[in-house]
Design an enzyme around this catalytic site. Structure first.
Site, mmCIF file in Angstrom:
data_model
loop_
_atom_site.group_PDB
_atom_site.id
_atom_site.type_symbol
_atom_site.label_atom_id
_atom_site.label_comp_id
_atom_site.label_asym_id
_atom_site.label_seq_id
_atom_site.Cartn_x
_atom_site.Cartn_y
_atom_site.Cartn_z
ATOM 1 N N GLU A 117 4.214 48.785 50.654
ATOM 2 C CA GLU A 117 3.616 50.296 50.263
ATOM 3 C C GLU A 117 2.887 50.196 50.877
ATOM 4 O O GLU A 117 1.745 49.845 49.971
ATOM 5 C CB GLU A 117 4.208 50.926 49.372
ATOM 6 C CG GLU A 117 5.769 51.686 49.676
ATOM 7 C CD GLU A 117 6.684 52.000 47.764
ATOM 8 O OE1 GLU A 117 5.497 53.336 47.590
ATOM 9 O OE2 GLU A 117 7.293 52.601 47.940
ATOM 10 N N ASP A 162 8.533 58.213 41.972
ATOM 11 C CA ASP A 162 7.792 59.585 42.758
ATOM 12 C C ASP A 162 7.117 60.277 41.373
ATOM 13 O O ASP A 162 6.170 60.990 41.483
ATOM 14 C CB ASP A 162 7.921 58.910 44.236
ATOM 15 C CG ASP A 162 7.455 58.338 45.197
ATOM 16 O OD1 ASP A 162 7.231 57.263 44.486
ATOM 17 O OD2 ASP A 162 8.488 58.529 45.730
#
Length: 141
Positions: A32, A99
């Site tokens: 990521e 998230d």
């Protein structure tokens, strides 16, 4: 960023800003990538690629040194933290449960890049108190 209505306000990104984000996430793949977006209101004036302190394919955390450096530069320019971007190397371009749980900047727009049918796509979201609302991305000159 104030009390902007996420349904009425788009995130304004130039083609160059979009390309800078996509170049960064492609370079970091399969991990990521993450970075910060500086500007005024919802207009992005600068993209700040940062290091992912976790160096993970499934999680990110902006490296503290990078966060301090960028926040200092934003203050010097009298800009705001408009957004935070990261990638989902294996899709989809929507906020994960992590998230949402770790959305510590409710005034920021969260931009997620992910490959969709072999092509990187960007989507933007406002995440506040566990609620997620998509924010339109508008390409500007």
């Amino acid at each position: 960023m104030g009390d902007l209505d996420p349904e009425a306000e788009s995130l304004d990104l130039t083609v160059e800003s979009i390309q800078r984000i996509l170049t960064h996430v492609q370079a970091e793949w399969p991990l990521e990538a993450c970075g910060l977006l500086g500007g005024i209101g919802r207009r992005v004036l600068a993209v700040y690629p940062t290091r992912n302190e976790l160096a993970s394919p499934i999680r990110y955390r902006v490296h503290p040194e990078d966060l301090i450096r960028v926040i200092h530069e934003l203050e010097e320019r009298e800009w705001e933290l408009v957004g935070i971007y990261h990638s989902h190397p294996h899709g989809p371009p929507v906020p994960s449960a992590t998230d949402v749980a770790e959305a510590y900047y409710p005034e920021a727009v969260y931009v997620i890049a992910a490959p969709v049918q072999g092509e990187w796509r960007l989507r933007a979201f406002r995440i506040m108190d566990g609620a997620v609302q998509e924010v339109p991305i508008r390409r500007v000159e």
